[in-house]
Design an enzyme around this catalytic site. Structure first.
Site, PDB file in Angstrom:
ATOM      1  CB  THR A  10       7.354  -3.225  12.428  1.00 25.89           C
ATOM      2  OG1 THR A  10       6.806  -4.186  11.479  1.00 25.89           O
ATOM      3  CG2 THR A  10       8.423  -3.898  13.243  1.00 25.89           C
ATOM      4  CG  ASN A  11       3.800   1.542   9.692  1.00 23.74           C
ATOM      5  OD1 ASN A  11       3.175   1.080   8.743  1.00 23.74           O
ATOM      6  ND2 ASN A  11       3.468   2.676  10.280  1.00 23.74           N
ATOM      7  CB  THR A  12       4.151  -1.370   5.665  1.00 27.36           C
ATOM      8  OG1 THR A  12       4.340   0.045   5.505  1.00 27.36           O
ATOM      9  CG2 THR A  12       2.680  -1.642   5.924  1.00 27.36           C
ATOM     10  CE  LYS A  15       2.064   0.677  13.021  1.00 26.38           C
ATOM     11  NZ  LYS A  15       0.723   0.475  12.492  1.00 26.38           N
ATOM     12  CG  ASN A  42       2.995   4.640   1.775  1.00 24.88           C
ATOM     13  OD1 ASN A  42       3.826   4.272   0.947  1.00 24.88           O
ATOM     14  ND2 ASN A  42       2.260   3.805   2.488  1.00 24.88           N
ATOM     15  CB  THR A  43       3.824  10.797   4.940  1.00 22.48           C
ATOM     16  OG1 THR A  43       2.442  10.435   4.864  1.00 22.48           O
ATOM     17  CG2 THR A  43       3.942  12.294   5.176  1.00 22.48           C
ATOM     18  N   GLY A  46       1.885  -8.232   5.891  1.00 24.42           N
ATOM     19  CA  GLY A  46       1.377  -9.596   5.782  1.00 24.42           C
ATOM     20  C   GLY A  46       2.481 -10.627   5.952  1.00 24.42           C
ATOM     21  CG  ASN A  96      -0.485   0.757   2.391  1.00 23.24           C
ATOM     22  OD1 ASN A  96      -0.602   1.986   2.458  1.00 23.24           O
ATOM     23  ND2 ASN A  96       0.109   0.039   3.342  1.00 23.24           N
ATOM     24  CG  PHE A 140      -0.845   9.510   6.643  1.00 21.86           C
ATOM     25  CD1 PHE A 140      -0.780   8.165   6.953  1.00 21.86           C
ATOM     26  CD2 PHE A 140       0.095  10.366   7.221  1.00 21.86           C
ATOM     27  CE1 PHE A 140       0.195   7.670   7.828  1.00 21.86           C
ATOM     28  CE2 PHE A 140       1.063   9.878   8.096  1.00 21.86           C
ATOM     29  CZ  PHE A 140       1.113   8.533   8.390  1.00 21.86           C
ATOM     30  CB  SER A 151       3.326   5.999   7.318  1.00 19.34           C
ATOM     31  OG  SER A 151       2.961   5.934   5.957  1.00 19.34           O
TER      32      SER A 151
END
Ligand SMILES: Cc1cc2nc3c(=O)[nH]c(=O)nc-3n(C[C@H](O)[C@H](O)[C@H](O)COP(=O)(O)O)c2cc1C
Length: 340
Positions: A242-244, A214, A177-178, A269, A111, A115, A175
């Site tokens: 953890t995060n991704t 996190k 993605n930011t 996953g 992903n 956000f 994250s």
């Protein structure tokens, strides 16, 4: 709950975000049912962590219910806690679509949502109606256009609105993605961020409310040790790991080529499981029991959850496995935890 089994083939034929929106539409209808089931299978799994009484160690990780729209449903499914968000102070659309990809053959999600958030005001209003018997955490982030140097002000703005309505707060600095967000994990950036948040917590009279951080699974070992020291000395209440991951090495060929073809984003996953566990074990050994750790990343069975708890984690969260296995997974994990 067999409804998901029936609908699963349809969900997996649809574009992932359309499937998500359809599932949430259905979920909202279910939430308005007068008599949602009581989650009996979580009985006997209660535990107290950072001063909160969790009905079970199993929770829903951040990112699925970003706007706190399905709280009664998560409780009915049996989750002990739900981390809503990431919520940004002001509304923002997130990255352009497509930004969500599933690889069911590997239990993998990619992903780069970035956000997408309705903003703290809208989410706060929704939190006025919360079911009893479910711990709710508020996961906070910064808006994309906010410069890194002003990140603290964004976290504080979101905190002011969300914190009075939730049981704990998680600061998301992990994250992928930011742009620039993960730089906030560096000790010299983290120290003032945590101090600024703890000051605000005190100012608002919320000293007893747990404040968590996190972390990403992509931190080097030495950096992890330094971050743990900053976290412990700052006085925050716990860590989530953890995060991704951005690491494509967690996937082997030929799948890796397919994943890479989809472009940027974080992986979660099954393929994240070993890496997330290794990072957690490192954090736990650096922590020496000084703070509780919430395990997240690749967990999908009672054995996974029990393994994380045996490693020393206090709680566990799932996300990707729920997408692939459906809501019945919560009951299955609880039954397994009791047997183990
Ligand atoms: C589609 C998607 C969106 C996510 N959004 C967020 C988010 O907004 N904030 C956050 O802290 N983590 C977010 N996550 C990360 C999850 O909370 C979790 O840390 C990660 O997926 C690893 O757990 P899993 O392997 O059980 O999925 C997201 C994960 C996915 C798959």
């Amino acid at each position: 709950m067999d409804l998901y089994g029936t609908l699963r083939p349809l969900f997996f034929r649809l574009d992932p975000e359309t499937a998500h929106n359809l599932a949430f539409w259905l979920g909202e209808r279910l939430c308005s049912w007068p008599r949602l089931p009581e989650p009996a299978h979580r009985a006997g799994l209660r535990r107290s962590v950072f001063g909160l009484d969790f009905p079970t160690p199993l929770g829903l990780a951040a990112g699925l219910d970003k706007g706190a729209t399905l709280l009664p449903l998560w409780k009915a499914l049996g989750f002990g806690h739900v981390e809503i968000g990431t919520v940004t102070p002001r509304p923002q659309p997130g990255n352009p679509r497509p930004r969500l990809f599933r690889f069911p053959q590997a239990g993998l999600i990619l992903n780069r949502m970035g956000f997408n958030s309705e903003g703290a005001e809208v989410v706060t209003a929704r939190l006025r109606h919360r079911p009893a018997g479910l711990i709710v955490g508020g996961n906070l982030g910064k808006n994309k256009e906010t410069p890194e140097a002003q990140a603290l002000e964004d976290y504080r703005a979101a905190y002011r609105l969300i914190a009075p309505r939730v049981d704990y707060i998680a600061l998301n600095v992990s994250s992928p993605n930011t742009p620039g967000l993960r730089n906030l994990q560096a000790p010299e950036a983290l120290r003032p961020l945590l101090a600024g948040m703890l000051d605000l917590r005190k100012e608002m009279g919320l000293e007893l409310q747990p404040l968590l951080l996190k972390l990403a699974p992509d931190l080097a070992t030495e950096d992890l040790d330094a971050i743990v020291e900053v976290a412990v000395t700052s006085g925050i209440s716990g860590l989530i790991a953890t995060n991704t991951t951005l690491d494509r090495e967690v996937v082997t060929e030929p799948l890796r080529a397919l994943v890479e073809a989809k472009g940027a984003g974080g992986l979660s996953g099954v393929p994240l499981k070993p890496k997330a566990r290794e990072v957690r074990r490192r954090i736990l050994s650096a922590l020496h029991g000084r703070l509780p750790l919430v395990a997240c990343g690749g967990l999908g069975s009672a054995e996974d959850v029990q393994g994380a708890l045996d490693d020393g984690a206090a709680l566990a969260q799932i996300y990707s496995a729920l997408i692939f296995e459906g809501p019945v997974l919560v009951k299955r994990i609880h039954q397994g935890l009791r047997q183990i």
